[in-house]
Design a protein around this motif. Structure first.
Motif, PDB file in Angstrom:
ATOM      1  N   SER A   2       0.825  -1.204   0.000  1.00  0.00           N
ATOM      2  CA  SER A   2       0.000   0.000   0.000  1.00  0.00           C
ATOM      3  C   SER A   2       0.862   1.258   0.000  1.00  0.00           C
ATOM      4  O   SER A   2       1.779   1.401   0.788  1.00  0.00           O
ATOM      5  N   LEU A   3       0.524   2.122  -0.917  1.00  0.00           N
ATOM      6  CA  LEU A   3       1.183   3.434  -0.965  1.00  0.00           C
ATOM      7  C   LEU A   3       0.212   4.482  -0.407  1.00  0.00           C
ATOM      8  O   LEU A   3       0.336   5.659  -0.707  1.00  0.00           O
ATOM      9  N   SER A   4      -0.746   4.024   0.402  1.00  0.00           N
ATOM     10  CA  SER A   4      -1.761   4.967   0.875  1.00  0.00           C
ATOM     11  C   SER A   4      -1.117   6.042   1.747  1.00  0.00           C
ATOM     12  O   SER A   4      -0.183   5.767   2.516  1.00  0.00           O
ATOM     13  N   GLY A   5      -1.587   7.256   1.560  1.00  0.00           N
ATOM     14  CA  GLY A   5      -1.008   8.397   2.277  1.00  0.00           C
ATOM     15  C   GLY A   5       0.108   9.067   1.506  1.00  0.00           C
ATOM     16  O   GLY A   5       0.522  10.175   1.837  1.00  0.00           O
ATOM     17  N   LYS A   6       0.614   8.400   0.461  1.00  0.00           N
ATOM     18  CA  LYS A   6       1.663   9.009  -0.370  1.00  0.00           C
ATOM     19  C   LYS A   6       1.006   9.765  -1.524  1.00  0.00           C
ATOM     20  O   LYS A   6      -0.050   9.373  -2.014  1.00  0.00           O
ATOM     21  N   TRP A  23      -2.424   5.138 -13.100  1.00  0.00           N
ATOM     22  CA  TRP A  23      -3.432   4.134 -12.727  1.00  0.00           C
ATOM     23  C   TRP A  23      -2.855   3.129 -11.738  1.00  0.00           C
ATOM     24  O   TRP A  23      -3.480   2.798 -10.719  1.00  0.00           O
ATOM     25  N   GLU A  24      -1.659   2.609 -12.013  1.00  0.00           N
ATOM     26  CA  GLU A  24      -1.096   1.557 -11.146  1.00  0.00           C
ATOM     27  C   GLU A  24      -0.718   2.097  -9.776  1.00  0.00           C
ATOM     28  O   GLU A  24      -0.879   1.415  -8.774  1.00  0.00           O
ATOM     29  N   LEU A  25      -0.196   3.346  -9.729  1.00  0.00           N
ATOM     30  CA  LEU A  25       0.130   3.934  -8.424  1.00  0.00           C
ATOM     31  C   LEU A  25      -1.153   4.172  -7.625  1.00  0.00           C
ATOM     32  O   LEU A  25      -1.190   3.951  -6.410  1.00  0.00           O
ATOM     33  N   GLY A  29      -2.696   2.574  -4.009  1.00  0.00           N
ATOM     34  CA  GLY A  29      -3.153   3.395  -2.882  1.00  0.00           C
ATOM     35  C   GLY A  29      -2.657   4.828  -2.857  1.00  0.00           C
ATOM     36  O   GLY A  29      -3.057   5.600  -1.988  1.00  0.00           O
ATOM     37  N   ALA A  30      -1.768   5.198  -3.796  1.00  0.00           N
ATOM     38  CA  ALA A  30      -1.234   6.571  -3.765  1.00  0.00           C
ATOM     39  C   ALA A  30      -2.238   7.580  -4.326  1.00  0.00           C
ATOM     40  O   ALA A  30      -2.956   7.273  -5.290  1.00  0.00           O
ATOM     41  N   ASN A  31      -2.269   8.755  -3.735  1.00  0.00           N
ATOM     42  CA  ASN A  31      -2.995   9.862  -4.364  1.00  0.00           C
ATOM     43  C   ASN A  31      -2.168  10.302  -5.563  1.00  0.00           C
ATOM     44  O   ASN A  31      -0.934  10.302  -5.492  1.00  0.00           O
ATOM     45  N   VAL A  32      -2.819  10.667  -6.652  1.00  0.00           N
ATOM     46  CA  VAL A  32      -2.045  10.976  -7.851  1.00  0.00           C
ATOM     47  C   VAL A  32      -2.352  12.363  -8.409  1.00  0.00           C
ATOM     48  O   VAL A  32      -3.484  12.837  -8.346  1.00  0.00           O
ATOM     49  N   VAL A  33      -1.304  12.973  -8.951  1.00  0.00           N
ATOM     50  CA  VAL A  33      -1.451  14.248  -9.656  1.00  0.00           C
ATOM     51  C   VAL A  33      -1.056  13.992 -11.104  1.00  0.00           C
ATOM     52  O   VAL A  33       0.091  13.639 -11.399  1.00  0.00           O
ATOM     53  N   VAL A 233       5.742   0.829  -9.871  1.00  0.00           N
ATOM     54  CA  VAL A 233       5.169   0.504  -8.556  1.00  0.00           C
ATOM     55  C   VAL A 233       6.186  -0.291  -7.735  1.00  0.00           C
ATOM     56  O   VAL A 233       6.381  -0.031  -6.543  1.00  0.00           O
ATOM     57  N   PHE A 234       6.869  -1.238  -8.377  1.00  0.00           N
ATOM     58  CA  PHE A 234       7.910  -2.019  -7.671  1.00  0.00           C
ATOM     59  C   PHE A 234       8.978  -1.077  -7.093  1.00  0.00           C
ATOM     60  O   PHE A 234       9.405  -1.228  -5.941  1.00  0.00           O
ATOM     61  N   LEU A 235       9.407  -0.086  -7.889  1.00  0.00           N
ATOM     62  CA  LEU A 235      10.455   0.837  -7.422  1.00  0.00           C
ATOM     63  C   LEU A 235       9.991   1.676  -6.237  1.00  0.00           C
ATOM     64  O   LEU A 235      10.816   2.230  -5.509  1.00  0.00           O
ATOM     65  N   CYS A 236       8.670   1.776  -6.054  1.00  0.00           N
ATOM     66  CA  CYS A 236       8.124   2.522  -4.908  1.00  0.00           C
ATOM     67  C   CYS A 236       7.907   1.613  -3.699  1.00  0.00           C
ATOM     68  O   CYS A 236       7.523   2.081  -2.634  1.00  0.00           O
TER      69      CYS A 236
END
Ligand code: NAD
Length: 257
Positions: A2-6, A23-25, A29-33, A233-236
């Protein structure tokens, strides 16, 4: 994972690889710009669709990545930037002696200089947050050359070099900086190159795909947007905590030789 909160800022993300990464980020769970240089209803609709289908916050911010001040403003306007994906890019195919100077300037600005400006704005925010990931979408052309692509090859080699420098400058700070080097991925950028390549070589468009574009890709298959997004996503992820200052190729074996 989960990248939630990022919060992830993805340059050049109303199309192709950038949109796929957004889309994948978001799915992770990440918020995206999202970003591009246009400001159409469709651009904002993309962000709304991502938010609706994934439950994250998604916004679209117009900023022209050919302009340094707009690159920096994009990151500032995002308000947070835990993940920076430098993806905006254009291409032009011509011999050096016929290469329009304005195309050279635009490719160097969008494909390379923007990465410097967005990182300059984002790294202090990452330091403050105590965590950060920079994913630069370079290219197999960041590691190898092809004729008629002087500006693109120069810019992408520059991005790979800048990735290494930024990784060294942030090595002790829970920030990683890496570049993805895709071979050919069938996106609007590549679709546009098919007629240009056919013209340069004086062959049909089918031949341009088979004999020129995929000639260097031993798998003889295009990589997919989803595969490139999966690498981002893997790199994150925490599995990639010690991966920094390097390139990950997705080129069907191109750079093996
Ligand atoms: P694409 O044309 O689908 O996407 C490019 C994105 O950049 C679009 O969203 C476009 O709006 C944006 N963009 C262009 N100029 C901009 C500007 N001035 N300001 C802000 N945004 C701008 O192409 P793509 O194939 O998805 O390419 C994305 C990245 O991947 C590029 O950096 C490209 O060099 C790289 N890449 C692509 C391939 C491939 O085969 N498609 C291979 C290797 C690397």
């Amino acid at each position: 994972m989960s990248l939630s909160g990022k919060t992830a800022v993805i340059t050049g993300s109303n199309s192709g690889i950038g949109l796929g990464i957004a889309w994948e980020l978001a799915r992770a769970g990440a918020n995206v710009v999202l970003n591009s240089f246009t400001d159409n209803e469709e651009d904002h609709a993309l962000a709304e669709k991502i938010a609706k289908e994934t439950g994250v916050t998604a916004r679209y911010i117009k900023a022209d990545m050919s302009k340094g001040d707009e690159c920096r403003k994009l990151v500032e306007e995002a308000g947070a930037c835990d993940i920076l994906v430098n993806n905006a890019g254009i291409q032009h195919v011509a011999a050096i002696d016929e290469f329009p100077a304005e195309k050279w300037d635009a490719i160097i600005a969008i494909n390379m200089n923007s990465t410097f400006h967005t990182m300059a704005a984002a790294l202090p925010m990452m330091r403050k947050a105590g965590w950060g990931r920079v994913v630069n979408v370079a290219s197999a052309h960041g590691l190898r050359a092809s004729p008629f692509k002087s500006a693109y090859v120069t810019a992408k080699h520059g991005v790979v070099g800048m990735t290494k420098v930024a990784a060294l400058e942030t090595a002790k700070e829970t920030i990683t900086v890496n570049a993805i080097c895709p071979g050919y991925v069938l996106t609007p950028l590549v679709e546009k190159q098919i007629p240009d390549t056919a013209k340069e070589y004086g062959i049909s468009e089918d031949e341009a795909v088979e004999k020129v574009i995929l000639a260097k890709q031993p798998s003889k298959e295009f990589a997919t947007v989803e595969q490139i997004a999966g690498i981002a996503v893997f790199l994150c992820s925490s599995a990639a905590d010690q991966i920094t200052g390097t390139t990950i190729s997705a080129d069907g074996g191109w750079t093996a030789s």
